[in-house]
Design a protein around this motif. Structure first.
Motif, mmCIF file in Angstrom:
data_model
loop_
_atom_site.group_PDB
_atom_site.id
_atom_site.type_symbol
_atom_site.label_atom_id
_atom_site.label_comp_id
_atom_site.label_asym_id
_atom_site.label_seq_id
_atom_site.Cartn_x
_atom_site.Cartn_y
_atom_site.Cartn_z
ATOM 1 N N ALA A 232 47.166 26.250 40.954
ATOM 2 C CA ALA A 232 47.563 27.661 40.861
ATOM 3 C C ALA A 232 46.330 28.564 40.817
ATOM 4 O O ALA A 232 46.299 29.625 41.461
ATOM 5 C CB ALA A 232 48.430 27.870 39.629
ATOM 6 N N THR A 236 45.244 31.271 43.833
ATOM 7 C CA THR A 236 45.074 32.683 43.492
ATOM 8 C C THR A 236 43.676 33.159 43.844
ATOM 9 O O THR A 236 43.495 34.271 44.376
ATOM 10 C CB THR A 236 45.354 32.910 42.002
ATOM 11 O OG1 THR A 236 46.598 32.304 41.654
ATOM 12 C CG2 THR A 236 45.428 34.390 41.689
ATOM 13 N N VAL A 243 44.714 35.724 37.914
ATOM 14 C CA VAL A 243 45.619 34.854 37.163
ATOM 15 C C VAL A 243 45.779 35.452 35.770
ATOM 16 O O VAL A 243 44.788 35.621 35.050
ATOM 17 C CB VAL A 243 45.071 33.418 37.044
ATOM 18 C CG1 VAL A 243 46.000 32.557 36.173
ATOM 19 C CG2 VAL A 243 44.903 32.793 38.418
ATOM 20 N N HIS A 359 51.515 40.253 45.520
ATOM 21 C CA HIS A 359 51.655 38.830 45.850
ATOM 22 C C HIS A 359 50.350 38.071 45.674
ATOM 23 O O HIS A 359 50.337 36.833 45.625
ATOM 24 C CB HIS A 359 52.133 38.673 47.295
ATOM 25 C CG HIS A 359 51.062 39.013 48.303
ATOM 26 N ND1 HIS A 359 50.766 40.312 48.675
ATOM 27 C CD2 HIS A 359 50.199 38.211 48.993
ATOM 28 C CE1 HIS A 359 49.787 40.296 49.566
ATOM 29 N NE2 HIS A 359 49.419 39.046 49.767
ATOM 30 N N ASN A 361 48.517 37.941 43.056
ATOM 31 C CA ASN A 361 48.311 37.532 41.672
ATOM 32 C C ASN A 361 49.249 36.411 41.257
ATOM 33 O O ASN A 361 50.250 36.125 41.928
ATOM 34 C CB ASN A 361 48.503 38.741 40.756
ATOM 35 C CG ASN A 361 47.589 39.895 41.134
ATOM 36 O OD1 ASN A 361 46.420 39.682 41.468
ATOM 37 N ND2 ASN A 361 48.125 41.109 41.119
ATOM 38 N N THR A 362 48.931 35.787 40.140
ATOM 39 C CA THR A 362 49.740 34.679 39.618
ATOM 40 C C THR A 362 49.916 34.848 38.119
ATOM 41 O O THR A 362 48.971 35.203 37.401
ATOM 42 C CB THR A 362 49.062 33.319 39.892
ATOM 43 O OG1 THR A 362 48.980 33.114 41.308
ATOM 44 C CG2 THR A 362 49.844 32.174 39.263
ATOM 45 N N ALA A 396 54.336 38.755 42.364
ATOM 46 C CA ALA A 396 53.315 37.763 42.042
ATOM 47 C C ALA A 396 53.934 36.368 41.970
ATOM 48 O O ALA A 396 55.131 36.210 41.719
ATOM 49 C CB ALA A 396 52.646 38.103 40.716
ATOM 50 N N GLU A 397 53.105 35.358 42.212
ATOM 51 C CA GLU A 397 53.543 33.970 42.043
ATOM 52 C C GLU A 397 53.698 33.684 40.558
ATOM 53 O O GLU A 397 52.866 34.086 39.742
ATOM 54 C CB GLU A 397 52.509 33.032 42.664
ATOM 55 C CG GLU A 397 52.883 31.560 42.589
ATOM 56 C CD GLU A 397 51.832 30.652 43.197
ATOM 57 O OE1 GLU A 397 52.076 29.431 43.232
ATOM 58 O OE2 GLU A 397 50.768 31.147 43.615
ATOM 59 N N VAL A 399 54.162 30.531 37.889
ATOM 60 C CA VAL A 399 54.020 29.077 37.787
ATOM 61 C C VAL A 399 54.224 28.662 36.340
ATOM 62 O O VAL A 399 53.559 29.191 35.440
ATOM 63 C CB VAL A 399 52.627 28.614 38.269
ATOM 64 C CG1 VAL A 399 52.483 27.097 38.114
ATOM 65 C CG2 VAL A 399 52.410 29.018 39.720
#
Length: 463
Positions: A232, A236, A243, A359, A361-362, A396-397, A399
């Motif tokens: 992840a 990113t 992150v 998009h 960012n995570t 954003a992703e 996880v």
């Protein structure tokens, strides 16, 4: 011993938060844990209800550890009349001196912000308690070393053993009356794989066992957890994004930093700027560092042999609000670690409001996300989340890395229950959502020859 000895579930039953268990024996009253309810509104509203028993009639409080869902109601209990001692390990006492004032300050800040922005349904919005209330509660803390015994109320003796969940976390054993009838409380149980803490002490002899069930229906995949974390971060960084890790300020932050350092040293992830944006997390980090330097009783030995285990090579400590706001101007890949862990409040909410719409960012979720929290909404795939009075789009992703949790999973909980010798007369499951507790009850039934019951809020059971 009086046949009137009872256990009263005042919280932590049917939910993962608000742990409060009252033991009554021969007129003595001892409260084990004094936590805040979090998550769903129906649970949070319970914090505002009068305490189910008169705080002035409670002889003593025992804290299994310093997380607010186990300790955070203590300032209100003291404000409303509790005058006894609060017994906990030295590690818990030191962390509570950080956590409780921060909780009061945060509640005051949120009330002021809601009043300023006008999005509270209450006029005016009020804190549950203040920082001053919390500091008054600290005067009641009384440290007890692991494996020492103290009489906390007439005929009630306490011994604390390592629980392996966070620094200072304990399994609490209460011996009642001249017959030494024993009730054991797991608190929150850690994991044998915890990189910093020793494994939970075995149950040993007990007549009644009260144990948590947070991950009673989950199995952690340790083999891939760190790989998921690394992948992840690398994805990113390749996107040029940020992150953001909503991390519980106590222990989860330390575990995350420990793994980040190892990944950087192995060359698995690039050495990115890491911003520690939580005064409470920074204070807790200092407690951990001091404990490691003094080879604390519940820590793995040799942690300091290779330098600071939390130094990733490029850490910036963010202390005041202006420094936190300035992070909005940081460009290029980086990592922001900020409380709170379920995104229910604190500085992380402002970072999420800014970072979720992109998009690039995570958001890394590294701990349990209670129902009703923003963290759970993100984990469940919400496309918008409500924060700071507006609906924020989620592009954003997101996880989840649940194996980085410091809660034991189903197999580890069953293994721990099986260390009771002989098996207890009954096991009461608490501190878990109903599906998790029900599944754990079935699993324990296959491992331990005893009766297993899922606790109900407000219920009284004989001891």
């Amino acid at each position: 011993m009086s046949t009137a000895a009872q256990l009263h579930f005042l919280g932590g039953a049917g939910t993962v938060t608000g742990s409060r268990f009252l033991v009554e024996s021969d007129g003595a009253r001892v409260l084990v844990d004094c936590g805040l309810f979090q998550g769903l509104k129906v649970h949070r509203l319970r914090n505002w209800e009068p305490f189910p028993v008169d705080p002035a009639g409670i002889d003593a409080v025992v804290l299994t550890h310093a997380h607010v869902d186990h300790s955070g109601y203590l300032p209100a209990l003291v404000r409303d009349g509790f005058r006894g001692r609060v017994h906990a390990t030295p590690g818990t006492v030191e962390l509570a001196r950080i956590v409780l004032p921060d909780s009061g300050h945060l509640q005051e800040e949120e009330a002021r912000y809601a009043n300023r922005k006008g999005f509270s349904k209450h006029r005016p919005a009020l804190p549950l308690y203040t920082e001053a209330d919390a500091r008054a509660a600290l005067e009641h803390l009384s440290p007890l070393a692991f494996e020492d015994t103290v009489e906390v109320a007439e005929g009630v003796r306490l011994r604390l053993s390592p629980a392996g969940h966070i620094l200072g976390s304990a399994v609490a054993r209460l011996d009642l009356g001249p017959e030494d009838r024993r009730v054991t409380f797991s608190g929150d149980l850690g994991r044998p794989a915890h990189p910093l803490l020793r494994s939970p002490a075995p149950v040993g002899r007990t007549d009644v066992l009260v144990m948590e069930s947070t991950y009673g229906n989950r199995h952690h995949d340790d083999s891939s957890a760190v790989d998921v974390l690394a992948d992840a971060i690398n994805r990113t960084a390749a996107r040029g994004g940020t992150v953001v890790i909503p991390a519980f300020a106590v222990d989860r932050t330390e575990v995350v930093l420990f793994h980040l350092r190892a990944l950087v040293e192995a060359g698995t992830i690039p050495r990115l700027p890491v911003y520690m944006d939580s005064p409470m997390a920074l204070a807790a980090l200092g407690v951990y560092r001091r404990a490691i330097a003094s080879d604390g009783a519940d820590l793995e030995p040799g942690l300091a042999d290779h330098g600071d285990p939390f130094d990733t090579g490029d850490i910036t400590e963010v202390h005041d609000v202006e420094e936190s706001k300035a992070l909005a101007g940081v460009h290029g890949p980086c990592i922001i670690i900020s409380a709170s862990g379920m995104a229910t409040g604190g500085r992380v909410v402002h970072h999420l409001a800014r970072l979720l719409p992109s998009h690039r960012n995570t958001v890394l979720l590294v701990g349990f996300q209670a129902p009703g929290t923003r963290g759970r909404s993100l984990a469940d795939g919400a496309r918008t989340v409500r924060m700071l009075g507006q609906d924020v789009p989620v592009r954003a992703e997101v996880v989840e890395v649940p194996a980085l949790s410091v809660h034991a999973d189903q197999g580890e909980l069953c293994d721990w229950a099986a260390t009771a010798d002989p098996p207890p007369e009954v096991i009461h499951l608490v501190h878990g959502e109903p599906p998790a507790a029900a599944e754990l009850a079935r699993a324990i039934g296959r491992h331990v020859a005893t009766r297993v019951e899922v606790a109900e809020l407000g219920a009284r059971v004989p001891l």
